[in-house]
Design a protein around this motif. Structure first.
Motif, PDB file in Angstrom:
ATOM      1  N   GLU A 134      -4.252  15.252  -6.736  1.00 21.67           N
ATOM      2  CA  GLU A 134      -5.044  15.672  -7.888  1.00 21.67           C
ATOM      3  C   GLU A 134      -4.602  15.118  -9.237  1.00 21.67           C
ATOM      4  O   GLU A 134      -5.383  15.128 -10.192  1.00 21.67           O
ATOM      5  CB  GLU A 134      -5.072  17.205  -7.959  1.00 21.67           C
ATOM      6  N   VAL A 135      -3.375  14.639  -9.356  1.00 26.03           N
ATOM      7  CA  VAL A 135      -2.911  14.130 -10.652  1.00 26.03           C
ATOM      8  C   VAL A 135      -3.274  12.653 -10.785  1.00 26.03           C
ATOM      9  O   VAL A 135      -2.945  11.858  -9.902  1.00 26.03           O
ATOM     10  CB  VAL A 135      -1.388  14.326 -10.807  1.00 26.03           C
ATOM     11  N   PRO A 136      -3.936  12.265 -11.860  1.00 26.38           N
ATOM     12  CA  PRO A 136      -4.311  10.858 -12.038  1.00 26.38           C
ATOM     13  C   PRO A 136      -3.094   9.929 -12.004  1.00 26.38           C
ATOM     14  O   PRO A 136      -2.073  10.217 -12.618  1.00 26.38           O
ATOM     15  CB  PRO A 136      -4.968  10.848 -13.424  1.00 26.38           C
ATOM     16  N   TYR A 137      -3.203   8.853 -11.248  1.00 22.91           N
ATOM     17  CA  TYR A 137      -2.169   7.814 -11.176  1.00 22.91           C
ATOM     18  C   TYR A 137      -0.919   8.278 -10.434  1.00 22.91           C
ATOM     19  O   TYR A 137       0.086   7.560 -10.392  1.00 22.91           O
ATOM     20  CB  TYR A 137      -1.789   7.353 -12.585  1.00 22.91           C
ATOM     21  N   ALA A 138      -0.946   9.467  -9.849  1.00 25.14           N
ATOM     22  CA  ALA A 138       0.253  10.009  -9.205  1.00 25.14           C
ATOM     23  C   ALA A 138       0.752   9.111  -8.088  1.00 25.14           C
ATOM     24  O   ALA A 138       1.954   9.019  -7.832  1.00 25.14           O
ATOM     25  CB  ALA A 138      -0.031  11.406  -8.665  1.00 25.14           C
ATOM     26  N   ASP A 139      -0.188   8.426  -7.403  1.00 22.10           N
ATOM     27  CA  ASP A 139       0.172   7.600  -6.266  1.00 22.10           C
ATOM     28  C   ASP A 139       0.451   6.149  -6.661  1.00 22.10           C
ATOM     29  O   ASP A 139       0.750   5.320  -5.801  1.00 22.10           O
ATOM     30  CB  ASP A 139      -0.976   7.620  -5.244  1.00 22.10           C
ATOM     31  N   HIS A 140       0.399   5.858  -7.955  1.00 19.70           N
ATOM     32  CA  HIS A 140       0.460   4.469  -8.402  1.00 19.70           C
ATOM     33  C   HIS A 140       1.770   3.792  -8.008  1.00 19.70           C
ATOM     34  O   HIS A 140       1.767   2.687  -7.447  1.00 19.70           O
ATOM     35  CB  HIS A 140       0.278   4.400  -9.910  1.00 19.70           C
ATOM     36  N   GLN A 141       2.899   4.433  -8.292  1.00 20.10           N
ATOM     37  CA  GLN A 141       4.180   3.795  -8.013  1.00 20.10           C
ATOM     38  C   GLN A 141       4.528   3.836  -6.531  1.00 20.10           C
ATOM     39  O   GLN A 141       5.312   3.014  -6.057  1.00 20.10           O
ATOM     40  CB  GLN A 141       5.287   4.440  -8.853  1.00 20.10           C
ATOM     41  N   ARG A 142       3.924   4.743  -5.804  1.00 21.37           N
ATOM     42  CA  ARG A 142       4.193   4.828  -4.365  1.00 21.37           C
ATOM     43  C   ARG A 142       3.415   3.784  -3.570  1.00 21.37           C
ATOM     44  O   ARG A 142       3.960   3.216  -2.609  1.00 21.37           O
ATOM     45  CB  ARG A 142       3.845   6.222  -3.830  1.00 21.37           C
ATOM     46  N   SER A 143       2.166   3.502  -3.957  1.00 17.73           N
ATOM     47  CA  SER A 143       1.346   2.629  -3.119  1.00 17.73           C
ATOM     48  C   SER A 143       0.505   1.622  -3.895  1.00 17.73           C
ATOM     49  O   SER A 143      -0.234   0.860  -3.276  1.00 17.73           O
ATOM     50  CB  SER A 143       0.409   3.481  -2.235  1.00 17.73           C
ATOM     51  N   GLY A 144       0.630   1.601  -5.238  1.00 13.68           N
ATOM     52  CA  GLY A 144      -0.135   0.631  -6.001  1.00 13.68           C
ATOM     53  C   GLY A 144       0.309  -0.790  -5.710  1.00 13.68           C
ATOM     54  O   GLY A 144       1.505  -1.058  -5.586  1.00 13.68           O
ATOM     55  N   SER A 145      -0.654  -1.703  -5.578  1.00 11.37           N
ATOM     56  CA  SER A 145      -0.325  -3.102  -5.294  1.00 11.37           C
ATOM     57  C   SER A 145      -0.229  -3.938  -6.569  1.00 11.37           C
ATOM     58  O   SER A 145       0.399  -5.000  -6.578  1.00 11.37           O
ATOM     59  CB  SER A 145      -1.381  -3.712  -4.365  1.00 11.37           C
ATOM     60  N   ASP A 146      -0.838  -3.458  -7.634  1.00 11.11           N
ATOM     61  CA  ASP A 146      -0.787  -4.140  -8.925  1.00 11.11           C
ATOM     62  C   ASP A 146      -0.183  -3.178  -9.938  1.00 11.11           C
ATOM     63  O   ASP A 146      -0.888  -2.414 -10.593  1.00 11.11           O
ATOM     64  CB  ASP A 146      -2.190  -4.578  -9.347  1.00 11.11           C
TER      65      ASP A 146
END
Length: 264
Positions: free
Chosen positions: A45-57
């Motif tokens: 539910e938190v925006p961008y929460a998964d960014h550092q875990r699975s973001g490719s860019d």
């Protein structure tokens, strides 16, 4: 032990033995289940929460600001750690010695993160001239309130357990993904930090010290309350980070409060 000055300067081992033999395994299971649910909701539910875990860019500015805030938070927390050492020196020096060793181990970890930031162009002058987020100030104030006005490190230790538990559950995957995008050499400090927490079993150690303060059902209730508050501030921080770096509305803090109210 009760807060009786006549007991403060007695034989240290006797002070440790004087504590009731409290079993807190059920409480720890309850706290861990609560934290697992908070982590799952955080990712969902938190925006961008998964960014550092699975973001490719990877958003480099987001990464930089997150690590700057981590350093600022560590620097402020260690002042509260010192207050906790003072508490234990009077009431339970055996645990005070253990906590002092833990604090010594954690005291300069901000240098590890600063080393990582230097590799992506962030200077120490930039780090330490940055104004902390409001969520960081609120967390520091909450922990200091527990020491100064409640007279106990229960809030601090609940917060440290939160950090150690959540670190072991989330950071290994974050570090691996960031290494793939930024390069392993740029995450040396973060990997060292996570490795220390896991290899030295910091979560278990912190829980054992925390358990020494849990002697009544009311203490157990307070631990749950403290962990819940800290989790709320954790969510508020990531929302504030997102609003500050990614969304950048006119009132990032108010936007973060509004969204956090629906997430926590």
């Amino acid at each position: 032990m009760d807060d009786n000055p006549r007991d403060w300067f007695g034989e240290p081992r006797a002070a440790a033995r004087a504590r009731p033999a409290t079993t807190t395994s059920d409480l720890r299971s309850q706290v861990d289940e609560l934290l697992d649910a908070k982590i799952e909701k955080f990712y969902a539910e938190v925006p961008y929460a998964d960014h550092q875990r699975s973001g490719s860019d990877i958003n480099l500015e987001y990464y930089k600001r997150h690590n700057i805030e981590t350093i600022l938070r560590l620097r402020r927390k260690r002042t509260v750690d010192a207050l906790a050492i003072g508490y234990f020196t009077k009431r339970d020096p055996v645990r005070g010695a253990k906590w002092a060793h833990y604090v010594e181990d954690e005291m300069l970890h901000d240098e590890w993160f600063a080393g990582d930031l230097a590799k992506v162009g962030v200077t120490k002058e930039e780090i330490y001239s940055t104004e902390p987020f409001q969520s960081t100030k609120l967390l520091t104030g909450y922990l200091q309130y527990g020491m100064e006005f409640e007279g106990t490190p229960l809030a601090l230790l609940s917060s440290v357990y939160f950090v150690e538990y959540v670190t072991t559950k989330t950071q290994p995957s974050w570090v691996r993904n960031l290494e793939e995008s930024l390069g392993r050499e740029k995450l040396a400090g973060a990997r060292r930090h996570v490795g220390t927490d896991i290899e030295d079993e910091h979560a278990t150690f912190v829980w054992e010290v925390l358990a020494s303060l849990v002697n009544t059902p009311e203490d157990e209730r307070r631990v749950i309350e403290h962990v819940t508050v800290v989790a709320s501030l954790w969510v508020a921080y990531f929302i504030e980070l997102y609003r500050h770096v990614v969304a950048q509305p006119a009132d990032a803090l108010e936007a973060g409060r509004t969204l956090a109210a629906g997430v926590v």
